[in-house]
Design an enzyme around this catalytic site. Sequence first.
Site, mmCIF file in Angstrom:
data_model
loop_
_atom_site.group_PDB
_atom_site.id
_atom_site.type_symbol
_atom_site.label_atom_id
_atom_site.label_comp_id
_atom_site.label_asym_id
_atom_site.label_seq_id
_atom_site.Cartn_x
_atom_site.Cartn_y
_atom_site.Cartn_z
ATOM 1 N N ASP A 174 0.818 -1.215 0.000
ATOM 2 C CA ASP A 174 0.000 0.000 0.000
ATOM 3 C C ASP A 174 0.851 1.264 0.000
ATOM 4 O OD1 ASP A 174 -2.491 1.563 0.450
ATOM 5 O OD2 ASP A 174 -1.583 1.955 2.402
ATOM 6 N N VAL B 133 -6.851 6.628 3.749
ATOM 7 C CA VAL B 133 -6.997 7.683 2.739
ATOM 8 C C VAL B 133 -5.723 7.891 1.927
ATOM 9 C CG1 VAL B 133 -8.776 8.916 4.039
ATOM 10 C CG2 VAL B 133 -6.365 9.494 4.401
ATOM 11 N N ARG B 134 -4.753 6.980 2.065
ATOM 12 C CA ARG B 134 -3.526 7.141 1.270
ATOM 13 C C ARG B 134 -3.852 7.105 -0.222
ATOM 14 N NH1 ARG B 134 -0.173 3.641 3.562
ATOM 15 N NH2 ARG B 134 1.028 5.208 4.691
ATOM 16 N N ALA B 135 -4.772 6.232 -0.620
ATOM 17 C CA ALA B 135 -5.133 6.135 -2.030
ATOM 18 C C ALA B 135 -5.703 7.453 -2.544
ATOM 19 C CB ALA B 135 -6.138 5.001 -2.242
ATOM 20 N N VAL C 159 -2.769 9.886 -3.061
ATOM 21 C CA VAL C 159 -1.948 9.515 -4.215
ATOM 22 C C VAL C 159 -2.702 9.757 -5.511
ATOM 23 C CG1 VAL C 159 -0.761 7.616 -5.364
ATOM 24 C CG2 VAL C 159 -0.621 7.833 -2.887
#
Length: 334
Positions: free
Chosen positions: A160, A241-243, A246
């Site tokens: 991830d 919420v990293r996606a 990015v």
Amino acid sequence: MNRPHFPFSALHGQPQLQLALLLAAIDPQIGGVLIEGPRGTAKSTSARALADLLPAGRFVNLPLGASEEQLVGSLDIQAALQDGRVDFRPGLLARADGGVLYVDEVNLLADALVDLLLDVCASGVNRIERDGISHQHEARIALVGTMNPEEGELRPQLLDRFGLFVRLGERIEPAAREAIVRSRLRFDRDPQGFVEGQRAAQEALMQRLERARAKVGQLEFDDALHRQVSDLCYAAGVEGVRADLVLLRAACAHAAWQGHARIGAEDVAVVAELVLAHRRKLPPDAPPPSPRAEPPREGGATAPNEGNDWGELPPQAVPTAQLDGARPLPTKKP
């Protein structure tokens, strides 16, 4: 004379890989590119070609047996104690600043090193602390990691952390195979002549990349863009919420690469699969999960669970019996 690298402008057959590499070069804080695929699919060739487009032109290979000190660098404690000066010996991260750091078979690298590497690439700064002495330097690095799934998987927590993911197919279409082989044979027979023939195209790519890197920090994220990205990530069932972050960065980098005046829905659509492919918990054709909370109702009434503690059940109606003595009260089953 050093043998030249195969030029980026002459790459064929892997458009998603080329796009992902360019996006990571435009904005290194995207978090790098992880490439999954079998041998012979031009993974290292593409990464080396990308380095030649960057201002520093550096291509640094991280060996699997590298130590943490080799990666981040070291501090001479004796010099600090005796002379009061910080004597920093640069590591691979310092050497790769402004260029490409390439990790072949990253799934075989120690987890602690992968975690450290991803932290530095996401922040753009390498910090070293030893016995109360610290030093830091910029590390704007286009990180490229490769893995062959037959030799082991990367832990989900580390997977991830990579910004973009490209899965290369085992089969290449005949037309693309022919173009790749023809170019490679011409390059192998006359590397200098081949590179010279690509000089104009290479310079155009370098100028375009430089403009994109300068523009990426000027583009704004509007409300519609945030909603589109949130909906896509929610529908994919990704964790955290990293996606989202990015995907916004990648869409911004794509808009800058295309010379757009604003980040549009089409920029998000182009890069979405690169961001979500390794994070998706729900298949693309699955119906989106139901939202956790409903919007406020008319008249100011609150939706179920609104204002309650997490895990608290909403109030439920309890059936009552007529108190005429003819019917017993309902009993709750165990």
